[in-house]
Design an enzyme around this catalytic site. Structure first.
Site, short mmCIF file in Angstrom:
data_model
loop_
_atom_site.label_atom_id
_atom_site.label_comp_id
_atom_site.label_asym_id
_atom_site.label_seq_id
_atom_site.Cartn_x
_atom_site.Cartn_y
_atom_site.Cartn_z
N VAL A 1 14.53 35.13 46.82
CA VAL A 1 15.24 36.33 47.28
C VAL A 1 15.43 37.20 46.04
O VAL A 1 15.98 36.76 45.03
CB VAL A 1 16.59 36.00 47.91
CG1 VAL A 1 17.29 37.27 48.36
CG2 VAL A 1 16.42 35.06 49.09
N ASN B 1 -6.28 32.97 33.84
CA ASN B 1 -7.64 32.44 33.77
C ASN B 1 -8.63 33.43 33.14
O ASN B 1 -8.39 33.95 32.06
CB ASN B 1 -8.09 31.97 35.15
CG ASN B 1 -7.16 30.93 35.73
OD1 ASN B 1 -6.62 30.11 34.98
ND2 ASN B 1 -6.93 30.94 37.02
#
Length: 564
Positions: free
Chosen positions: A282, A486
């Protein structure tokens, strides 16, 4: 000796040294600088050769959650000397859900460790040699070479895997005469092909295979980002300006906009006795009318009130000041351990709490704001990271939103419509559905697109695929959370954000779960013109350092009068 003097004179005249020395002396005499030789050094430095890369150094380090990751250092030849320019530490990213089995987690950790070791080898050997003598300011050329190198490594790996498969087929053919375990007495029988499958399971689109992470791919992303930082350092400008110049073809915008922070306040745990499984985070979003500094201060105030509410549910009404005023308790307060809620800080840098239903964390947030005299939807807004892909039960073909309570993809859409109608201060839903439920993404966008942002995070594929075709590789949505992980390169982000802008999608730069202390993500978000930035909560050093960087950039832009 005379010949040597003649040679020296010709050498210096050929490089215009006497002429430039006279120009320097004439220019500096009226100024009479306090540090004459320092000013002479500055004057002649503009005639020196541009710095070039001389080596890269890769090493294995730890990220903010203790997982191995990669650090890359850039060394350049500057005025004939080797000099360390900068370094960057990549954030680690795992596709393993929080509720994964221990053996799955162990396999992921081993794979990550192997990938980092391979990345270190790539950087120290191949990439260091390949990029030597290139200018760190030539980002496009460097990224092109990195991309070509990665493609070759991927093709080489595929060829090896193909050879291994062929060898395995030959071995299988040689042993085919051996009876299988199922044919032997007492052997286990294979599952019958006619096994019953529920109609619902057949109706939902199957999960797409998890995108494999190439071993060593961290080296590509880390090197690209390190080169960008080196380019900014050599150009003596902040990284965000360097990125903005790269995106706009060296034409710097007259004004720059800061991304709005999505600050995580609650991380909803999904283990008993908590029943709510759907919501992962939240988040609070301060209004655009406030400066970033004012917005962060407002969120911090709400966080303190939330902590107080979660500390002791039975004593919510008691004020901490009243508790401290009692002499009997004042002495013991210093000896007690920190409150339970304070000790339970998520790796995302926010409070952890368990909830029994979807409304509970929202009502808790509403109570905290009301106690501070703030109104949700006016003074602050909410965003929810649903992470729906983590709660899909593929046997039932439904989402398990609460323990024992399941909803089909169509029922999920109805639930979200009701939720936004009940809590209109929610202005963003992240991953409300799996990426495979494209029909429901279309439905929810039509129903709620004008009321809140519908964001794809896990529902978006890797950046390289997004570049190929946005329409194919993401469902219908308002925007995408991009993560620098990556083999992502700086040029990829620049290209993709341009594509997203053209498709009227909003761009959100998000930090991975395994964050590092490197604050480059903030500069990337500002330079690329992202609408939002998702950094986690306002706790843990690796998270807070990024918020501090964002505040510093706001101050700098305001000082230069370039803050929109």
């Amino acid at each position: 000796l005379q010949a040597l003097r003649q040679e020296a004179a010709e050498y210096y005249r050929g490089h215009r040294v006497p002429q430039r020395m006279e120009e320097a002396l004439n220019a500096l005499f009226p100024l009479r600088p306090a540090d004459l030789y320092g000013e002479l050094a500055n004057y002649f430095s503009k005639f020196s050769k541009a710095p070039v890369i001389c080596k890269l150094v890769g090493r294995k380090v730890l990220d903010g959650v203790g997982q191995p990751t990669l650090e890359v250092e850039i060394y350049c030849t500057v005025k004939n000397y080797e000099k360390r320019i900068c370094s960057t530490v990549m954030s680690s990213h795992s596709q393993i859900p929080e509720n994964a089995l221990p053996e799955t987690t162990e396999a992921d950790e081993k794979e990550r460790n192997d990938s980092v070791n391979t990345a270190v080898e790539w950087v120290n050997d191949s990439l260091s040699t390949m990029l030597r003598d290139l200018k760190p300011t030539d980002q496009c050329k460097v990224d092109e070479m990195l991309g070509e190198y990665f493609t070759k490594q991927a093709e080489f790996k595929k060829e090896i895997e193909k050879q291994e498969e062929e060898a395995a087929e030959v071995t299988l053919a040689l042993t085919s005469c051996t009876p299988s375990a199922a044919a032997l007495p007492g052997g286990k029988k294979a599952a019958k092909p006619g096994k019953k499958v529920s109609v619902t399971e057949r109706m939902i689109p199957p999960a797409e295979p998890v995108e494999s992470v190439f071993c060593g791919s961290l080296a590509i992303g880390a090197t690209s980002l390190a080169i960008a930082k080196a380019g900014a350092t050599i150009s003596r400008i902040p990284l965000y300006l360097h990125i903005a110049l790269l995106k706009h073809d060296q034409d710097l915008p007259k004004e720059m906009t800061l991304p709005l922070p999505m600050v995580t306040l609650l991380n909803c745990e999904k283990i008993p006795p908590a029943k709510l499984k759907l919501v992962k985070e939240v988040m609070l979003i301060p209004p655009v009318q406030l400066s970033l500094k004012q917005g962060i201060e407002r969120v911090l105030g709400i966080q303190k009130e939330m902590t107080r509410l979660l500390e002791s549910p039975g004593k919510v009404q008691s004020s901490p000041r009243l508790a401290d005023s009692k002499k009997g308790k004042a002495h013991n307060t210093g000896k007690k351990a920190p409150p339970r809620a304070l000790k339970r800080i998520s790796h995302l840098g926010c409070l952890i709490t368990g909830c029994d239903n979807l409304e509970q964390p929202l009502l808790l947030m509403q109570t905290a704001c009301n106690n501070l005299g703030l109104e949700l939807g006016t003074d602050v807004y909410l965003a929810i990271n649903c992470a729906a892909h983590e709660v899909m039960d593929y046997v039932k073909g439904k989402y398990e939103i609460l323990t024992g309570m399941f909803k089909s993809p169509d029922e999920m859409v109805d639930m979200y419509v009701e939720l936004i109608n009940t809590f209109p201060f929610i202005i963003a839903l992240i991953d409300p559905l799996r990426k495979e439920d494209r029909q429901q993404w279309n439905t929810i966008c039509c129903a709620l697109g004008s009321k809140c942002y519908l964001i794809a995070e896990d529902a978006a594929t890797c950046i390289s695929k997004l570049k190929t075709d946005l329409n194919i590789n993401i469902p219908m949505c308002s925007g995408v959370v991009l993560k620098y992980i990556n083999q992502t390169k700086v040029s990829d982000l620049i290209e993709l954000t341009g594509l997203l802008d053209g498709h009227r999608h909003i761009t959100i730069l998000g930090s991975p779960d395994g964050e590092s202390s490197d604050d480059s993500l903030v500069d990337l978000a500002v330079g690329l013109g992202a609408r939002f930035i998702k950094l986690g909560g306002l706790s843990r050093g690796e998270r807070v350092t990024k918020y501090n960087r964002l505040l510093a950039i706001e101050e700098e832009l305001a000082k230069n009068r370039t803050l929109r």
